[in-house]
Design an enzyme around this catalytic site. Sequence first.
Site, mmCIF file in Angstrom:
data_model
loop_
_atom_site.group_PDB
_atom_site.id
_atom_site.type_symbol
_atom_site.label_atom_id
_atom_site.label_comp_id
_atom_site.label_asym_id
_atom_site.label_seq_id
_atom_site.Cartn_x
_atom_site.Cartn_y
_atom_site.Cartn_z
ATOM 1 N N CYS A 206 -12.500 -25.843 12.550
ATOM 2 C CA CYS A 206 -12.698 -24.423 12.850
ATOM 3 C C CYS A 206 -13.262 -23.647 11.667
ATOM 4 O O CYS A 206 -14.229 -22.884 11.792
ATOM 5 C CB CYS A 206 -11.390 -23.797 13.347
ATOM 6 S SG CYS A 206 -10.047 -23.744 12.136
ATOM 7 N N HIS B 175 -6.149 -20.876 12.401
ATOM 8 C CA HIS B 175 -7.293 -21.111 13.283
ATOM 9 C C HIS B 175 -8.217 -19.896 13.239
ATOM 10 O O HIS B 175 -7.758 -18.754 13.140
ATOM 11 C CB HIS B 175 -6.836 -21.364 14.720
ATOM 12 C CG HIS B 175 -7.939 -21.830 15.624
ATOM 13 N ND1 HIS B 175 -8.647 -22.983 15.402
ATOM 14 C CD2 HIS B 175 -8.470 -21.276 16.752
ATOM 15 C CE1 HIS B 175 -9.569 -23.137 16.344
ATOM 16 N NE2 HIS B 175 -9.476 -22.116 17.171
ATOM 17 N N HIS C 129 -15.438 -21.379 18.810
ATOM 18 C CA HIS C 129 -14.576 -22.016 17.806
ATOM 19 C C HIS C 129 -14.544 -23.524 18.024
ATOM 20 O O HIS C 129 -14.976 -24.023 19.063
ATOM 21 C CB HIS C 129 -13.162 -21.440 17.883
ATOM 22 C CG HIS C 129 -12.484 -21.648 19.205
ATOM 23 N ND1 HIS C 129 -11.200 -22.105 19.326
ATOM 24 C CD2 HIS C 129 -12.918 -21.454 20.493
ATOM 25 C CE1 HIS C 129 -10.863 -22.173 20.619
ATOM 26 N NE2 HIS C 129 -11.885 -21.779 21.340
#
Length: 429
Positions: free
Chosen positions: A32, A85, A97
């Site tokens: 990510c 994240h 993502h």
Amino acid sequence: MTSGDDIANLARQSLGVQYVWGGNSLSSGVDCSGLVQQVYAHFGIQLPRVTYNQIQVGASVQPDKLRPGDLVFFDTDSSKNGPDHVGIYLGGGKFIHAPRPGEGVKISSLSDSYYMNRWMGGRRISGVSATPDPAALAGDAAPRLDSHELAETYGMSYSFFKSQPELKKLLDGAVAGQWTPDKFQAEIKNSNWWKKNSDTVRQMQVLQKTDPATYKAQMEAASVAAKQMAAKSGAILSDKNVQQLAKNMVWYGWGDEQVSNFLGQYVKFGANQTLGGMAGQAAQAIKNEAYKNGVAVTEQSVLNNAQYLVRGLTSMEKIQSNLREQSAGLYPAFAEQIKAGASIQDLAQPYVQVVAQELGLPETDVNAYSAKVKQALTRTNAQGQPEAMNLDAFTQLIRNDPAWRKQTSTADKTMNIGRQVLQQMGLAT
């Protein structure tokens, strides 16, 4: 200035690229934060490699103010503090993502309950233009983030409410009942959280969750200030002590008095039994004052007084007054002069001169602590009353000392040798 749309469009070109832990390639694999870093790097914008550091870059953006190219952060691992994240906002409530191993880069919705409940914050990176959300320009409302929007309306963030179970319960009730901001604020002020925390503590708890970058910057600045104040005062702080002091300054609004009181507890001897900073200066002043007043002080006593000075529990004037009181008690014949400000070393000077002259010593080698001088200063008369020895009697006392006779004998020998030399030269008979 880079367009947020350009960033969003480049990120879309990586759709389907497989997730690779630690990956940095927009074609063969990314994680990510790697996706974010490499997309921005294409436009010459350098970002940190990991999510926790990326959230500390740029300016905070609330969910309803997000624009294409902004970064969105989530806390998907409850076992760790902070964001783990990150994605790139595309507009219309969507973000791109690299979610997890086994999945490729994909587009998800902020209104998805999974991401809504794990929201940490949005960041707008310097050098990226805040292009209006295309959905808003088209007149299409972005998916409504009820909990987030309501939290922002009430002056806080969803991530903060989530960190406080009591407040999260209130927020859920507000969402379900569509409370007005006034009603919700009233409920907040009636909560245990509000009642048990001061205004500054509440502000820092909110900031820590809603804008961790600013919070971290404030704590780091406070830590630097804490170290500087410790060095200035002479306190020796561990890293843990520094962090505790920094938190007390930021969270509890500690002023100079409280900081000094804290630091004074950690004033201690360093190498060679020395003190630094203000404490070191105070220790030297205390020793000098004790010497002037003919009072013996232990190192522990000096340390204790230096600590009290730093903590603001005493003053040098009080310490000086205490030493004069002790001096007056040790030298009662001079009590009045001492209390009036005279030092025993000055009062002892006539006796010091007698010793130096009679025994042929440098005056710097004699002081009020010298045995014969102290004996003369602390003498009592036949009635038991304090009465310093007069100088004539003191001179005789010194001449009764074997050291004086030895000094006289040496002088006589020197004179005899000199006379012999003169006689041999025919200059004396």
